[in-house]
Design a protein around this motif. Sequence first.
Motif, PDB file in Angstrom:
ATOM      1  N   ALA A  50       0.826  -1.209   0.000  1.00  0.00           N
ATOM      2  CA  ALA A  50       0.000   0.000   0.000  1.00  0.00           C
ATOM      3  C   ALA A  50       0.861   1.260   0.000  1.00  0.00           C
ATOM      4  CB  ALA A  50      -0.933   0.006   1.204  1.00  0.00           C
ATOM      5  N   ALA A  51       2.112   1.140   0.418  1.00  0.00           N
ATOM      6  CA  ALA A  51       2.996   2.301   0.534  1.00  0.00           C
ATOM      7  C   ALA A  51       3.861   2.518  -0.700  1.00  0.00           C
ATOM      8  CB  ALA A  51       3.905   2.124   1.754  1.00  0.00           C
ATOM      9  N   LEU A  52       3.733   1.680  -1.709  1.00  0.00           N
ATOM     10  CA  LEU A  52       4.661   1.708  -2.837  1.00  0.00           C
ATOM     11  C   LEU A  52       4.819   3.097  -3.465  1.00  0.00           C
ATOM     12  CD1 LEU A  52       4.085  -1.629  -4.815  1.00  0.00           C
ATOM     13  CD2 LEU A  52       6.206  -0.814  -3.774  1.00  0.00           C
ATOM     14  N   VAL A  66       4.293   2.290 -12.107  1.00  0.00           N
ATOM     15  CA  VAL A  66       4.662   0.997 -12.685  1.00  0.00           C
ATOM     16  C   VAL A  66       4.736  -0.074 -11.600  1.00  0.00           C
ATOM     17  CG1 VAL A  66       6.473  -0.285 -13.891  1.00  0.00           C
ATOM     18  CG2 VAL A  66       5.863   2.028 -14.640  1.00  0.00           C
ATOM     19  N   GLU A  67       5.355   0.258 -10.480  1.00  0.00           N
ATOM     20  CA  GLU A  67       5.440  -0.714  -9.381  1.00  0.00           C
ATOM     21  C   GLU A  67       4.050  -1.062  -8.851  1.00  0.00           C
ATOM     22  OE1 GLU A  67       9.381   0.624 -10.038  1.00  0.00           O
ATOM     23  OE2 GLU A  67       7.585   1.833  -9.670  1.00  0.00           O
ATOM     24  N   VAL A  68       3.179  -0.063  -8.735  1.00  0.00           N
ATOM     25  CA  VAL A  68       1.807  -0.331  -8.307  1.00  0.00           C
ATOM     26  C   VAL A  68       1.111  -1.223  -9.320  1.00  0.00           C
ATOM     27  CG1 VAL A  68      -0.438   0.704  -7.820  1.00  0.00           C
ATOM     28  CG2 VAL A  68       1.642   1.806  -7.005  1.00  0.00           C
ATOM     29  N   GLY A  69       1.350  -0.955 -10.611  1.00  0.00           N
ATOM     30  CA  GLY A  69       0.742  -1.759 -11.659  1.00  0.00           C
ATOM     31  C   GLY A  69       1.155  -3.218 -11.598  1.00  0.00           C
ATOM     32  N   LEU A  70       2.399  -3.472 -11.237  1.00  0.00           N
ATOM     33  CA  LEU A  70       2.862  -4.861 -11.105  1.00  0.00           C
ATOM     34  C   LEU A  70       2.048  -5.604 -10.055  1.00  0.00           C
ATOM     35  CD1 LEU A  70       6.719  -4.249 -11.240  1.00  0.00           C
ATOM     36  CD2 LEU A  70       5.342  -5.429 -12.963  1.00  0.00           C
ATOM     37  N   VAL A  71       1.793  -4.940  -8.939  1.00  0.00           N
ATOM     38  CA  VAL A  71       0.994  -5.572  -7.884  1.00  0.00           C
ATOM     39  C   VAL A  71      -0.455  -5.725  -8.337  1.00  0.00           C
ATOM     40  CG1 VAL A  71       0.253  -5.435  -5.482  1.00  0.00           C
ATOM     41  CG2 VAL A  71       2.511  -4.588  -6.130  1.00  0.00           C
ATOM     42  N   VAL A  88      -5.026   2.135  -3.398  1.00  0.00           N
ATOM     43  CA  VAL A  88      -3.922   2.810  -4.080  1.00  0.00           C
ATOM     44  C   VAL A  88      -4.415   3.880  -5.045  1.00  0.00           C
ATOM     45  CG1 VAL A  88      -2.319   0.891  -3.806  1.00  0.00           C
ATOM     46  CG2 VAL A  88      -3.769   0.994  -5.848  1.00  0.00           C
ATOM     47  N   THR A  89      -5.581   3.679  -5.655  1.00  0.00           N
ATOM     48  CA  THR A  89      -6.101   4.726  -6.534  1.00  0.00           C
ATOM     49  C   THR A  89      -6.543   5.944  -5.726  1.00  0.00           C
ATOM     50  OG1 THR A  89      -8.245   3.571  -6.553  1.00  0.00           O
ATOM     51  CG2 THR A  89      -6.793   3.237  -8.436  1.00  0.00           C
ATOM     52  N   ALA A  90      -7.108   5.708  -4.563  1.00  0.00           N
ATOM     53  CA  ALA A  90      -7.479   6.830  -3.700  1.00  0.00           C
ATOM     54  C   ALA A  90      -6.236   7.601  -3.264  1.00  0.00           C
ATOM     55  CB  ALA A  90      -8.248   6.327  -2.489  1.00  0.00           C
ATOM     56  N   ALA A  91      -5.182   6.881  -2.910  1.00  0.00           N
ATOM     57  CA  ALA A  91      -3.940   7.529  -2.481  1.00  0.00           C
ATOM     58  C   ALA A  91      -3.313   8.331  -3.616  1.00  0.00           C
ATOM     59  CB  ALA A  91      -2.954   6.482  -1.974  1.00  0.00           C
ATOM     60  N   ALA A  92      -3.386   7.798  -4.827  1.00  0.00           N
ATOM     61  CA  ALA A  92      -2.783   8.489  -5.969  1.00  0.00           C
ATOM     62  C   ALA A  92      -3.570   9.726  -6.386  1.00  0.00           C
ATOM     63  CB  ALA A  92      -2.676   7.533  -7.153  1.00  0.00           C
ATOM     64  N   ALA A  93      -4.850   9.762  -6.050  1.00  0.00           N
ATOM     65  CA  ALA A  93      -5.713  10.857  -6.503  1.00  0.00           C
ATOM     66  C   ALA A  93      -5.583  12.115  -5.655  1.00  0.00           C
ATOM     67  CB  ALA A  93      -7.170  10.394  -6.517  1.00  0.00           C
TER      68      ALA A  93
END
Length: 353
Positions: A50-52, A66-71, A88-93
Motif C-alpha cells: 500500500a505504501a509503494l 509501474v510498481e503499483v501496476g505490477l501488484v 492505491v487509486t485513492a492515495a494516488a488521486a
Amino acid sequence: MEFGFTAEQAELRDTVRSFLSRHATSARVRAAEGFDAGLWQRLTGELGVAALAISEEYGGFGASEVEVGLVLEEAGRVLLPAPYLATVTAAAAVDGELAADLLARIADGSTIATLALAEPGVGWTPESWTCTARRSGDGYLLDGVKEHVLDGQVADVAVVAAVCDAEPGLYAVRTGDARRTGYATLDPTRRQARLEFTATPATLVGRRGVAHALDLLWAALAVESVGVARASLELTIDYLKTREQFGVPLAHFQALRHRIADLAVAVEAATSSAWYALRVAGTAEFAVAAPVAKLVATRAAYAVTAESIQLHGGIGFTWEHDAHLYLKRATANQLLLGDEVTLRRLIATRAGL
C-alpha cells in the motif's frame, strides 16, 4: 520511453506472485466473500504494497505507478479479495500537501481508502454530479449519494468527488460518518457499496481535478484486467494440454489452437494499452491513454474469460471451477465507470478527433 522492467521491478513481481500463490488460493478467495482481513494485513504489513507509490515524506517508498501496476496485475491473476486497487487509486488521486495524514495512514496499512465517484442516475461524468460540499468552519460538509464504490463496505475513508462553489474537488470522509450500504454484485470476489452523505464532515484533499482521479481508476482497472485475462488464458491452455479427446490432448486440434491464438493476441494488445497508460500517468497524454486502456483491456478480459468457459466444456459451466469467477470479474470491470460507446466518444473528444 522505456517499456521493459528493471531487475528490481521483476523481483517485486516475483515476490508478490509467490506470496499470492501461497496465500490467495482459490479456496481462500471463495471463502473471503470479497474481503479477507488477514490477507490484507499481511499484504500491507509484510510486503508494504500500500505504501509503494506514496512519497517517502509521508511514510511510503516513493515508487512509481509501474510498481503499483505490477501488484495490481498480480492481484488480478488471483482475484485478490482485498481492497488494494481501491486504496492505491485513492492515495494516488489526492494532493500530498492536503492529505499528508491520510497518506501516512494508508502507507502504514492502518487505513483502507476508496474513491467514490459515480452517482445514481448520472453515472461517473463530473458535469452531472450533484454531490455537494459546503464550507463549515475549517472543514466542509458533504451532501449527496455515491454508488458503485469499490470495497466501500470495508473502507475506513472515502475520497469523494463533490462540487463546492461550482468547483469539483476531492474530499476525505470517514465512512463511519456516512450511511453505508454494502451490496453483492455479479462479482462475488469484490463488493461494492452505496454511500449517502447528509451534512457529513469532510476534509479537502484534492484540487487537481476529479478527471485525474477517474483516469487513475480506469488505468488501475485496465492493468488488473490484464492479470485477469492472462490468468484465465493460462488456465485454459493448461486444460487443453491435459484434457484428451479421441485419444489425444485437445491442444492437438488446430481449430482450438487458432482460437487460443486469437485470445493471446487480444491479451497482448490489452497489456500494451494498460502499461502504456501507467507509464504516461504523469503527462497530459494520460487523459487519452487511460480510457483507451480501460476500453481495450476490459474488452479483452471479457472475451478471454467468456471463451475460456466454452473451451473448458461442461466443467467450465460448473460452480466448482474458477472459470466463472474470472468471467464475473472481467464483466464487472468492463461495466464499471463507462460502457464502450461512452468511452469511445470520450476518447475521440479528448484526442480532438
